[in-house]
Motif scaffolding. Sequence first.
Motif, PDB file in Angstrom:
ATOM      1  N   GLU A 220      43.614  50.261  40.714  1.00 49.16           N
ATOM      2  CA  GLU A 220      42.531  50.592  41.953  1.00 49.16           C
ATOM      3  C   GLU A 220      40.858  50.375  40.935  1.00 49.16           C
ATOM      4  O   GLU A 220      40.657  51.299  40.111  1.00 49.16           O
ATOM      5  CB  GLU A 220      43.236  51.236  42.815  1.00 49.16           C
TER       6      GLU A 220
ATOM      7  N   ASN B 284      47.189  52.660  46.071  1.00 46.45           N
ATOM      8  CA  ASN B 284      46.567  53.631  47.226  1.00 46.45           C
ATOM      9  C   ASN B 284      47.979  54.650  47.575  1.00 46.45           C
ATOM     10  O   ASN B 284      48.694  54.451  47.051  1.00 46.45           O
ATOM     11  CB  ASN B 284      46.784  52.499  48.642  1.00 46.45           C
TER      12      ASN B 284
ATOM     13  N   ARG C 194      48.672  49.509  54.243  1.00 38.10           N
ATOM     14  CA  ARG C 194      48.445  49.698  53.423  1.00 38.10           C
ATOM     15  C   ARG C 194      48.504  51.229  52.931  1.00 38.10           C
ATOM     16  O   ARG C 194      48.851  51.389  51.550  1.00 38.10           O
ATOM     17  CB  ARG C 194      46.656  50.122  53.232  1.00 38.10           C
TER      18      ARG C 194
ATOM     19  N   SER D  64      47.199  45.325  50.392  1.00 33.64           N
ATOM     20  CA  SER D  64      46.331  45.811  49.584  1.00 33.64           C
ATOM     21  C   SER D  64      45.806  46.541  48.807  1.00 33.64           C
ATOM     22  O   SER D  64      45.078  46.968  48.324  1.00 33.64           O
ATOM     23  CB  SER D  64      46.162  47.522  50.299  1.00 33.64           C
ATOM     24  N   GLU D  65      46.973  46.069  47.355  1.00 36.75           N
ATOM     25  CA  GLU D  65      46.721  46.026  46.155  1.00 36.75           C
ATOM     26  C   GLU D  65      46.783  44.888  45.363  1.00 36.75           C
ATOM     27  O   GLU D  65      46.968  44.945  43.855  1.00 36.75           O
ATOM     28  CB  GLU D  65      47.629  46.997  45.634  1.00 36.75           C
TER      29      GLU D  65
ATOM     30  N   GLN E 153      43.380  44.126  44.741  1.00 33.83           N
ATOM     31  CA  GLN E 153      41.925  43.723  44.144  1.00 33.83           C
ATOM     32  C   GLN E 153      42.021  44.000  42.765  1.00 33.83           C
ATOM     33  O   GLN E 153      42.224  45.903  43.201  1.00 33.83           O
ATOM     34  CB  GLN E 153      40.916  43.719  45.267  1.00 33.83           C
TER      35      GLN E 153
END
Lengths: 401, 401
Positions: free
Chosen positions: B31, B242, B339, B367-368, B370
């Motif tokens: 992340e 996340n 997420r 949601s993962e 980026q």
Amino acid sequence: MPQTADSIVVNDRAYRLPTEPAVVLCIDGCEPDYITQALQAGLMPSLQRMFQRGGTSLVAEAVMPTFTNPNNLSIVTGAPPAVHGIAGNYFLDRSTGAEVMMNEPELLRAPSLLAGISEAGVAVAVVTAKDKLRRLLGHGLAAGSICFSAEKADAATLDFVGLPLPDVYSAALSEFVFAAGVALLRAGRAKLLYLSTTDYIQHKCAPGTPGANAFYAMLDRYLGQLDELGARIALTADHGMNAKTDAAGQPRIVYLQPVLDAALGAGAARVILPITDPYVVHHGALGSFATVYLDDPARAIDALRALPGVELVLTQQQAAERFELPPDRIGDLVVVAERLVVLGTSPERHDLSALQDLPLRSHGGLSEQQVPLLFNRRLAQVPARPRNFDAFELLLNHVAA
Amino acid sequence: MPQTADSIVVNDRAYRLPTEPAVVLCIDGCEPDYITQALQAGLMPSLQRMFQRGGTSLVAEAVMPTFTNPNNLSIVTGAPPAVHGIAGNYFLDRSTGAEVMMNEPELLRAPSLLAGISEAGVAVAVVTAKDKLRRLLGHGLAAGSICFSAEKADAATLDFVGLPLPDVYSAALSEFVFAAGVALLRAGRAKLLYLSTTDYIQHKCAPGTPGANAFYAMLDRYLGQLDELGARIALTADHGMNAKTDAAGQPRIVYLQPVLDAALGAGAARVILPITDPYVVHHGALGSFATVYLDDPARAIDALRALPGVELVLTQQQAAERFELPPDRIGDLVVVAERLVVLGTSPERHDLSALQDLPLRSHGGLSEQQVPLLFNRRLAQVPARPRNFDAFELLLNHVAA
């Protein structure tokens, strides 16, 4: 539940009048992981005890845009912005071309449940961190109710709370709110309290980092005191918080005005960032939600959707339906940025100097909709899709006997 | 760029053969905020120097599902899973009903650029943390190329790297990869290196917390050494990471099999969680992406879409198009969780005991997607929407002179 001697109905929802002290805390910008990480670090022993004793932990959905004003008003009205009318921190008055701050009670379209419960004879107190929210949240409270902000606390209040006047940009501003809540409860001055903080720390510090953990350890001390005073407690948030930078810490900003100027001609569209308010030092007025006022929305949609970092572009009607927003206060288009991206107007209109020292963290988008909804008691009934504005109803009506 | 003496074409993309050492690091589960927070804490001085010297920081999109195998293969083929065929960690062979691990090179449908460049006479080395990736990543490498895992390093390798055999569940497994890369470069044994780590730490520690910061400080020491050895470096990730819990740290799991059994009859649908692999101790086989094999997808879609926590349900064809996936390896439906939510099969099929001590953090969803894409040099040209699998092309072709 029909209106009875021991309950009232506000905005079509019934609320039992509290028979014991009840406190709802709105922790501004409280991404769930702030609490998870502080618990994990052993810094929230009071909250841990409440969970062990049967307290309830839910994740609830905040209203869009995930900004402070719309969500605080939703929590105290038990209703979405379509009902209460506060769709952001400001909007454009088309008749005058003026940007109107949504801090004025006359812009409210629904009464608060706090007002209703105070009218029913319950002692109600509202304490906010910043003064901008005070008038909105305190609107319609019965005479004798208590409503003040930490920012503008007067000498008598400072004396009562026992803390000095906090700086508006500080964790102390929120601490003052908690301390005031404890003092009010201890003095028997209120039976129903709404305490609303500021996200100064959350804009600066990631979950689990020292600055964040110190804030939540502080919160935990006051939670413990409220709990010991016999209050039933609900804790929720107006929105979450996410990094809005690349790995190097540079803000990821999509500027909308130049794109619209190129597509439609200079000045044909006007971008409004409803995160903007008099207190923007800590986030450069940059959030993940924007509205656009323009004559021909259809011509701009494709250009906006094509922008890297833009997650969603909706027409006024689509946004009003999907997000339960008042159409007359959201412009002709609504633009939502991806999780790690914010929206700006034009580069020259944003002061990024405050972001030199600390990487931008902000909110406003879909990615900040998930917030904690915690109770120090067991709930007899839990909604399948809780919303943050269910807090008062759940606390007053559904705590298990 | 046509194939020439100093370039080759693999999967329709041209790559210049390296004239100086070139290293691509895939930091599993990185992340972007892990790096942001470690930089902010002053723990990545080498990376900071690289940025100050003109290095490049992008945020790139990982491929869906945001799992290790599909993304590592995309990075080394320069292509999406539709091209290379690895759509997860395993899939269901409909003809046999068997669940097939996607660790076998015969499942690969495209050559890697590493193989191509090694065939062109460049000394190539691949070092992975876990052995499961080694055979896929090393497939087709020319004789004399180097390819080993930290997990199964032999005695000669341990001696060469100068570290003891690391535990498979440790930060040391990834450190071994970095140390091996430095040793190989220092010994002049490779000109093009691909170093791929494991997300053991990222599954456990949030960005900016002590365990995460220690990992990134360690990474930074090796980045500094690679840089001092004159390598051009790209750093990216297979996926982000996340929290997948409520504020109390309890995992938020949507179990799909009971819902499908209720809608279609017991056993009519089969849920596959392509995150599952032989190493699931640290995340209980729980990610935010699932596939479903069933005869009548249309009947199940509404039931799945109605589940709180489900973000997206796509048919095979929709998923194959939107995510560039091989249709024959993704089941009939693809389900993506929000997420903060993961997908499970049935409660009895998941061992959550490992999640007692540490709150679940995982990946697999939108949601993962980026991830960082960093370079220690300035790029002459930056794509508008970079993907993590652009890493080799950008590093080899577009570093500014």
